[in-house]
Design a protein around this motif. Structure first.
Motif, PDB file in Angstrom:
ATOM      1  N   ASP A 166     143.720 -25.476  68.740  1.00  0.00           N
ATOM      2  CA  ASP A 166     143.930 -24.461  68.164  1.00  0.00           C
ATOM      3  C   ASP A 166     144.668 -24.778  66.756  1.00  0.00           C
ATOM      4  O   ASP A 166     144.638 -23.841  65.801  1.00  0.00           O
ATOM      5  CB  ASP A 166     144.670 -23.382  68.746  1.00  0.00           C
ATOM      6  N   GLY A 167     145.442 -25.788  66.761  1.00  0.00           N
ATOM      7  CA  GLY A 167     146.325 -26.047  65.444  1.00  0.00           C
ATOM      8  C   GLY A 167     147.733 -26.665  65.679  1.00  0.00           C
ATOM      9  O   GLY A 167     147.429 -27.569  66.563  1.00  0.00           O
ATOM     10  N   LEU A 168     148.732 -26.454  65.148  1.00  0.00           N
ATOM     11  CA  LEU A 168     149.672 -26.998  65.108  1.00  0.00           C
ATOM     12  C   LEU A 168     150.842 -26.327  65.133  1.00  0.00           C
ATOM     13  O   LEU A 168     151.131 -24.990  64.785  1.00  0.00           O
ATOM     14  CB  LEU A 168     149.960 -28.145  63.742  1.00  0.00           C
ATOM     15  N   MET A 169     152.049 -26.511  65.806  1.00  0.00           N
ATOM     16  CA  MET A 169     153.474 -26.055  66.073  1.00  0.00           C
ATOM     17  C   MET A 169     154.458 -26.962  65.550  1.00  0.00           C
ATOM     18  O   MET A 169     154.203 -28.396  65.960  1.00  0.00           O
ATOM     19  CB  MET A 169     153.711 -25.481  67.300  1.00  0.00           C
ATOM     20  N   THR A 170     155.588 -26.504  65.223  1.00  0.00           N
ATOM     21  CA  THR A 170     156.840 -27.111  65.017  1.00  0.00           C
ATOM     22  C   THR A 170     157.928 -26.133  65.092  1.00  0.00           C
ATOM     23  O   THR A 170     157.935 -25.155  65.032  1.00  0.00           O
ATOM     24  CB  THR A 170     156.819 -27.836  63.587  1.00  0.00           C
ATOM     25  N   VAL A 171     158.997 -26.814  65.691  1.00  0.00           N
ATOM     26  CA  VAL A 171     160.379 -26.425  65.418  1.00  0.00           C
ATOM     27  C   VAL A 171     161.256 -27.180  64.448  1.00  0.00           C
ATOM     28  O   VAL A 171     161.222 -28.087  64.552  1.00  0.00           O
ATOM     29  CB  VAL A 171     161.091 -26.622  67.057  1.00  0.00           C
ATOM     30  N   LEU A 192     150.001 -31.247  57.016  1.00  0.00           N
ATOM     31  CA  LEU A 192     149.287 -31.762  58.231  1.00  0.00           C
ATOM     32  C   LEU A 192     148.283 -30.858  58.594  1.00  0.00           C
ATOM     33  O   LEU A 192     147.096 -31.419  58.992  1.00  0.00           O
ATOM     34  CB  LEU A 192     150.429 -31.744  59.258  1.00  0.00           C
ATOM     35  N   SER A 193     148.197 -29.571  58.453  1.00  0.00           N
ATOM     36  CA  SER A 193     147.368 -28.430  59.121  1.00  0.00           C
ATOM     37  C   SER A 193     146.253 -28.709  58.024  1.00  0.00           C
ATOM     38  O   SER A 193     144.941 -28.663  58.577  1.00  0.00           O
ATOM     39  CB  SER A 193     147.780 -27.157  58.863  1.00  0.00           C
ATOM     40  N   THR A 194     146.349 -28.902  56.744  1.00  0.00           N
ATOM     41  CA  THR A 194     145.359 -29.091  55.820  1.00  0.00           C
ATOM     42  C   THR A 194     144.444 -30.465  56.192  1.00  0.00           C
ATOM     43  O   THR A 194     143.109 -30.354  56.288  1.00  0.00           O
ATOM     44  CB  THR A 194     145.752 -29.326  54.403  1.00  0.00           C
ATOM     45  N   ASP A 195     145.206 -31.409  56.546  1.00  0.00           N
ATOM     46  CA  ASP A 195     144.446 -32.794  56.950  1.00  0.00           C
ATOM     47  C   ASP A 195     143.875 -32.361  58.182  1.00  0.00           C
ATOM     48  O   ASP A 195     142.624 -33.038  58.375  1.00  0.00           O
ATOM     49  CB  ASP A 195     145.641 -33.660  57.064  1.00  0.00           C
ATOM     50  N   LEU A 196     144.133 -31.881  59.123  1.00  0.00           N
ATOM     51  CA  LEU A 196     143.721 -31.519  60.360  1.00  0.00           C
ATOM     52  C   LEU A 196     142.423 -30.527  60.281  1.00  0.00           C
ATOM     53  O   LEU A 196     141.384 -31.062  60.820  1.00  0.00           O
ATOM     54  CB  LEU A 196     144.683 -30.721  61.325  1.00  0.00           C
ATOM     55  N   ARG A 197     142.365 -29.795  59.459  1.00  0.00           N
ATOM     56  CA  ARG A 197     141.270 -28.933  59.274  1.00  0.00           C
ATOM     57  C   ARG A 197     140.083 -29.661  58.720  1.00  0.00           C
ATOM     58  O   ARG A 197     138.870 -29.236  58.781  1.00  0.00           O
ATOM     59  CB  ARG A 197     141.649 -27.711  58.603  1.00  0.00           C
ATOM     60  N   ARG A 198     140.300 -30.805  58.012  1.00  0.00           N
ATOM     61  CA  ARG A 198     139.326 -31.676  57.530  1.00  0.00           C
ATOM     62  C   ARG A 198     138.371 -32.066  58.550  1.00  0.00           C
ATOM     63  O   ARG A 198     137.122 -32.292  58.311  1.00  0.00           O
ATOM     64  CB  ARG A 198     139.803 -32.751  56.687  1.00  0.00           C
ATOM     65  N   THR A 199     138.997 -32.493  59.617  1.00  0.00           N
ATOM     66  CA  THR A 199     138.007 -33.077  60.866  1.00  0.00           C
ATOM     67  C   THR A 199     138.021 -32.070  62.112  1.00  0.00           C
ATOM     68  O   THR A 199     137.100 -32.100  62.580  1.00  0.00           O
ATOM     69  CB  THR A 199     138.737 -34.202  61.399  1.00  0.00           C
ATOM     70  N   PRO A 201     137.848 -27.956  61.742  1.00  0.00           N
ATOM     71  CA  PRO A 201     137.851 -26.739  60.947  1.00  0.00           C
ATOM     72  C   PRO A 201     138.504 -25.597  61.541  1.00  0.00           C
ATOM     73  O   PRO A 201     139.144 -24.674  60.969  1.00  0.00           O
ATOM     74  CB  PRO A 201     136.530 -26.544  60.399  1.00  0.00           C
ATOM     75  N   ALA A 202     138.268 -25.291  62.805  1.00  0.00           N
ATOM     76  CA  ALA A 202     138.711 -24.329  63.762  1.00  0.00           C
ATOM     77  C   ALA A 202     140.045 -24.335  64.081  1.00  0.00           C
ATOM     78  O   ALA A 202     140.591 -23.215  64.402  1.00  0.00           O
ATOM     79  CB  ALA A 202     137.587 -24.130  64.725  1.00  0.00           C
ATOM     80  N   ALA A 203     140.906 -25.436  63.956  1.00  0.00           N
ATOM     81  CA  ALA A 203     142.144 -25.572  64.115  1.00  0.00           C
ATOM     82  C   ALA A 203     143.156 -24.999  63.082  1.00  0.00           C
ATOM     83  O   ALA A 203     143.842 -25.855  62.627  1.00  0.00           O
ATOM     84  CB  ALA A 203     142.472 -27.136  64.686  1.00  0.00           C
ATOM     85  N   ASN A 204     143.089 -23.891  62.881  1.00  0.00           N
ATOM     86  CA  ASN A 204     143.714 -23.214  61.850  1.00  0.00           C
ATOM     87  C   ASN A 204     145.085 -22.529  62.068  1.00  0.00           C
ATOM     88  O   ASN A 204     145.646 -21.943  61.301  1.00  0.00           O
ATOM     89  CB  ASN A 204     142.718 -22.390  60.918  1.00  0.00           C
ATOM     90  N   MET A 205     145.405 -22.669  63.333  1.00  0.00           N
ATOM     91  CA  MET A 205     147.003 -21.848  63.771  1.00  0.00           C
ATOM     92  C   MET A 205     147.874 -22.727  63.285  1.00  0.00           C
ATOM     93  O   MET A 205     147.946 -23.917  63.546  1.00  0.00           O
ATOM     94  CB  MET A 205     146.769 -21.727  65.041  1.00  0.00           C
ATOM     95  N   VAL A 206     148.895 -22.099  62.681  1.00  0.00           N
ATOM     96  CA  VAL A 206     150.183 -22.827  62.514  1.00  0.00           C
ATOM     97  C   VAL A 206     151.130 -22.128  62.934  1.00  0.00           C
ATOM     98  O   VAL A 206     151.486 -20.992  62.356  1.00  0.00           O
ATOM     99  CB  VAL A 206     150.342 -23.033  60.857  1.00  0.00           C
ATOM    100  N   SER A 207     152.012 -22.568  63.889  1.00  0.00           N
ATOM    101  CA  SER A 207     153.125 -21.671  64.735  1.00  0.00           C
ATOM    102  C   SER A 207     154.489 -22.438  64.134  1.00  0.00           C
ATOM    103  O   SER A 207     154.834 -23.527  64.428  1.00  0.00           O
ATOM    104  CB  SER A 207     152.983 -21.645  66.257  1.00  0.00           C
ATOM    105  N   ALA A 208     155.213 -21.605  63.282  1.00  0.00           N
ATOM    106  CA  ALA A 208     156.270 -22.069  62.713  1.00  0.00           C
ATOM    107  C   ALA A 208     157.286 -20.934  62.439  1.00  0.00           C
ATOM    108  O   ALA A 208     156.960 -19.870  62.354  1.00  0.00           O
ATOM    109  CB  ALA A 208     156.248 -22.912  61.542  1.00  0.00           C
TER     110      ALA A 208
END
Length: 239
Positions: A166-171, A192-199, A201-208
């Motif tokens: 689904d995407g990325l998370m950080t604390v 990092l999310s932009t880079d991830l979505r290149r490969t 695309p559906a992993a667009n969740m960013v939890s921060a």
């Protein structure tokens, strides 16, 4: 209205005002940010009140608290997020109720989650937790993988049966180059999310972002913020 319900309603309204203002300042639509209420240490009765007030996403960080609470609230229309460091011996239990595991940070955990998701006949959403304070071992003080390890771990999740990337998370880190620089850390997460979505695309969740720094997270572009004390109050001491 009970005193607790009124208290939670007032607190939710204040958080809503903060997020709306942050979205406005960032030129973002309010519908671009989802609030996840972190209910750790608080009882199932509070989760029930929150659901009645319109909350749809709740989070827990300890399986021993989360499992009975999720069972007690199984009739509610909630999405359950697991946000704490997850040991493999707790995976079977967590997969039983968590819709999203936000703290995926190592290959062994991916394998365990996949095995239990398949066994349970579930699809579990996963976020790769990024540690901006990662040490020489590539792990952060509060879990997470170093930025350099994100792509490889994300590929593992995406290829694992029963899991959905689904995407990325950080604390926000307490040490290292981003200590005290929450917005800079969140902006790096967005890169990092932009880079991830290149490969993926559906992993667009960013939890921060949490109660103290949700504005910085919204400004950086986070899609989800995790709010605990600003809604529920100061948590009771554990033990």
């Amino acid at each position: 209205m009970t005193d607790r319900k009124e208290e939670l309603a007032v607190n939710l309204a204040r958080v809503e005002e903060r997020i709306a203002a942050a979205c406005d300042a960032a030129g973002r639509g309010r519908d671009e940010v989802t609030v996840i209420v972190v209910t750790k240490t608080w009882p199932a009765s509070d989760v029930r009140v929150l659901s009645g007030l319109g909350v749809r996403h709740v989070a827990e960080n300890r399986d021993q608290d989360a499992a009975p609470k999720a069972a007690a609230c199984a009739d509610l229309p909630l999405v359950w997020h697991f946000v704490g460091q997850l040991q493999t011996n707790k995976v079977r239990s967590v997969v039983g109720y968590a819709d999203v595991v936000q703290s995926v940070d190592r290959a062994r955990l991916v394998s365990a989650l996949s095995k239990e998701a398949v066994r349970a006949g579930r699809e579990v959403g996963c976020l790769v937790q990024v540690a901006f304070d990662a040490g020489a071992d590539g792990r952060g003080e509060r879990g997470g993988v170093a930025p350099s390890g994100v792509a490889e771990l994300a590929d593992l999740v995406a290829g694992a049966e029963g899991l959905r990337l689904d995407g990325l998370m950080t604390v926000a880190p307490l040490t290292g180059e981003y200590a005290g620089r929450q917005q800079a850390a969140f902006e790096r997460l967005m890169d990092l999310s932009t880079d991830l979505r290149r490969t993926h695309p559906a992993a667009n969740m960013v939890s921060a972002g949490m109660s103290a720094d949700l504005e910085q997270a919204v400004a950086a572009g986070a899609t989800h913020v995790r709010v605990g004390s600003a809604v529920l109050g100061v948590r009771p001491r554990l033990g």
